[in-house]
Write a protein that holds these residues in place. Structure first.
Motif, PDB file in Angstrom:
ATOM      1  N   SER A  50       4.020   5.327 -10.217  1.00  0.00           N
ATOM      2  CA  SER A  50       4.851   4.127 -10.194  1.00  0.00           C
ATOM      3  C   SER A  50       6.248   4.444  -9.678  1.00  0.00           C
ATOM      4  O   SER A  50       6.828   3.683  -8.895  1.00  0.00           O
ATOM      5  CB  SER A  50       4.953   3.527 -11.598  1.00  0.00           C
ATOM      6  OG  SER A  50       3.689   3.170 -12.066  1.00  0.00           O
ATOM      7  N   PHE A  51       6.797   5.559 -10.109  1.00  0.00           N
ATOM      8  CA  PHE A  51       8.123   5.965  -9.650  1.00  0.00           C
ATOM      9  C   PHE A  51       8.125   6.241  -8.144  1.00  0.00           C
ATOM     10  O   PHE A  51       9.040   5.850  -7.426  1.00  0.00           O
ATOM     11  CB  PHE A  51       8.585   7.199 -10.419  1.00  0.00           C
ATOM     12  CG  PHE A  51       9.976   7.630 -10.094  1.00  0.00           C
ATOM     13  CD1 PHE A  51      11.066   6.907 -10.554  1.00  0.00           C
ATOM     14  CD2 PHE A  51      10.207   8.750  -9.312  1.00  0.00           C
ATOM     15  CE1 PHE A  51      12.361   7.298 -10.246  1.00  0.00           C
ATOM     16  CE2 PHE A  51      11.491   9.153  -8.994  1.00  0.00           C
ATOM     17  CZ  PHE A  51      12.572   8.424  -9.459  1.00  0.00           C
ATOM     18  N   LEU A  52       7.076   6.891  -7.657  1.00  0.00           N
ATOM     19  CA  LEU A  52       6.963   7.191  -6.233  1.00  0.00           C
ATOM     20  C   LEU A  52       6.832   5.903  -5.415  1.00  0.00           C
ATOM     21  O   LEU A  52       7.458   5.764  -4.356  1.00  0.00           O
ATOM     22  CB  LEU A  52       5.750   8.096  -5.991  1.00  0.00           C
ATOM     23  CG  LEU A  52       5.586   8.661  -4.599  1.00  0.00           C
ATOM     24  CD1 LEU A  52       6.760   9.578  -4.263  1.00  0.00           C
ATOM     25  CD2 LEU A  52       4.288   9.432  -4.503  1.00  0.00           C
ATOM     26  N   ALA A  53       6.058   4.957  -5.900  1.00  0.00           N
ATOM     27  CA  ALA A  53       5.918   3.673  -5.210  1.00  0.00           C
ATOM     28  C   ALA A  53       7.249   2.938  -5.163  1.00  0.00           C
ATOM     29  O   ALA A  53       7.611   2.340  -4.143  1.00  0.00           O
ATOM     30  CB  ALA A  53       4.860   2.820  -5.898  1.00  0.00           C
ATOM     31  N   LEU A  54       7.998   2.965  -6.253  1.00  0.00           N
ATOM     32  CA  LEU A  54       9.312   2.329  -6.281  1.00  0.00           C
ATOM     33  C   LEU A  54      10.271   3.003  -5.309  1.00  0.00           C
ATOM     34  O   LEU A  54      11.027   2.339  -4.600  1.00  0.00           O
ATOM     35  CB  LEU A  54       9.877   2.371  -7.700  1.00  0.00           C
ATOM     36  CG  LEU A  54      11.241   1.719  -7.904  1.00  0.00           C
ATOM     37  CD1 LEU A  54      11.169   0.239  -7.592  1.00  0.00           C
ATOM     38  CD2 LEU A  54      11.716   1.942  -9.320  1.00  0.00           C
ATOM     39  N   ALA A  57       9.429   1.960  -1.832  1.00  0.00           N
ATOM     40  CA  ALA A  57       9.827   0.565  -1.608  1.00  0.00           C
ATOM     41  C   ALA A  57      11.331   0.468  -1.329  1.00  0.00           C
ATOM     42  O   ALA A  57      11.759  -0.333  -0.505  1.00  0.00           O
ATOM     43  CB  ALA A  57       9.454  -0.279  -2.816  1.00  0.00           C
ATOM     44  N   LEU A  58      12.116   1.278  -2.014  1.00  0.00           N
ATOM     45  CA  LEU A  58      13.563   1.230  -1.790  1.00  0.00           C
ATOM     46  C   LEU A  58      13.955   1.892  -0.466  1.00  0.00           C
ATOM     47  O   LEU A  58      14.895   1.471   0.183  1.00  0.00           O
ATOM     48  CB  LEU A  58      14.282   1.920  -2.946  1.00  0.00           C
ATOM     49  CG  LEU A  58      14.205   1.178  -4.283  1.00  0.00           C
ATOM     50  CD1 LEU A  58      14.850   2.021  -5.394  1.00  0.00           C
ATOM     51  CD2 LEU A  58      14.889  -0.168  -4.197  1.00  0.00           C
ATOM     52  N   ILE A  59      13.207   2.932  -0.072  1.00  0.00           N
ATOM     53  CA  ILE A  59      13.537   3.637   1.167  1.00  0.00           C
ATOM     54  C   ILE A  59      13.102   2.823   2.387  1.00  0.00           C
ATOM     55  O   ILE A  59      13.855   2.659   3.338  1.00  0.00           O
ATOM     56  CB  ILE A  59      12.873   5.032   1.192  1.00  0.00           C
ATOM     57  CG1 ILE A  59      13.543   5.914   0.130  1.00  0.00           C
ATOM     58  CG2 ILE A  59      12.995   5.669   2.568  1.00  0.00           C
ATOM     59  CD1 ILE A  59      12.838   7.253  -0.075  1.00  0.00           C
ATOM     60  N   PHE A  60      11.866   2.321   2.351  1.00  0.00           N
ATOM     61  CA  PHE A  60      11.338   1.589   3.502  1.00  0.00           C
ATOM     62  C   PHE A  60      11.371   0.129   3.212  1.00  0.00           C
ATOM     63  O   PHE A  60      10.955  -0.726   3.768  1.00  0.00           O
ATOM     64  CB  PHE A  60       9.924   2.069   3.832  1.00  0.00           C
ATOM     65  CG  PHE A  60       9.867   3.517   4.181  1.00  0.00           C
ATOM     66  CD1 PHE A  60      10.396   3.985   5.377  1.00  0.00           C
ATOM     67  CD2 PHE A  60       9.304   4.449   3.321  1.00  0.00           C
ATOM     68  CE1 PHE A  60      10.341   5.320   5.702  1.00  0.00           C
ATOM     69  CE2 PHE A  60       9.234   5.785   3.645  1.00  0.00           C
ATOM     70  CZ  PHE A  60       9.765   6.224   4.842  1.00  0.00           C
TER      71      PHE A  60
END
Length: 60
Positions: A50-54, A57-60
């Motif tokens: 979940s942290f990696l997905a977030l 999402a913030l980077i791209f």
């Protein structure tokens, strides 16, 4: 010829968006909720995923 390619691209993107939105709606409605007894919410790899997905999402 170039205008025709652009129109086809726009139509393809629109069809893809409609398809994705229809599939996500059906999948979310039919998916069962996890039982309160399951420890999925505190499972460590789930937290990192979940942290990696977030982060993505913030980077791209």
């Amino acid at each position: 010829m170039e205008a025709m390619k652009m129109k086809m691209f726009v139509v393809a993107v629109m069809v893809m968006m409609v398809t994705i939105s229809a599939v996500k709606g059906v999948g979310a409605a039919d998916a069962p909720a996890p039982a309160p007894a399951s420890e999925a919410a505190i499972f460590v790899p789930t937290f990192f995923a979940s942290f990696l997905a977030l982060a993505f999402a913030l980077i791209f």
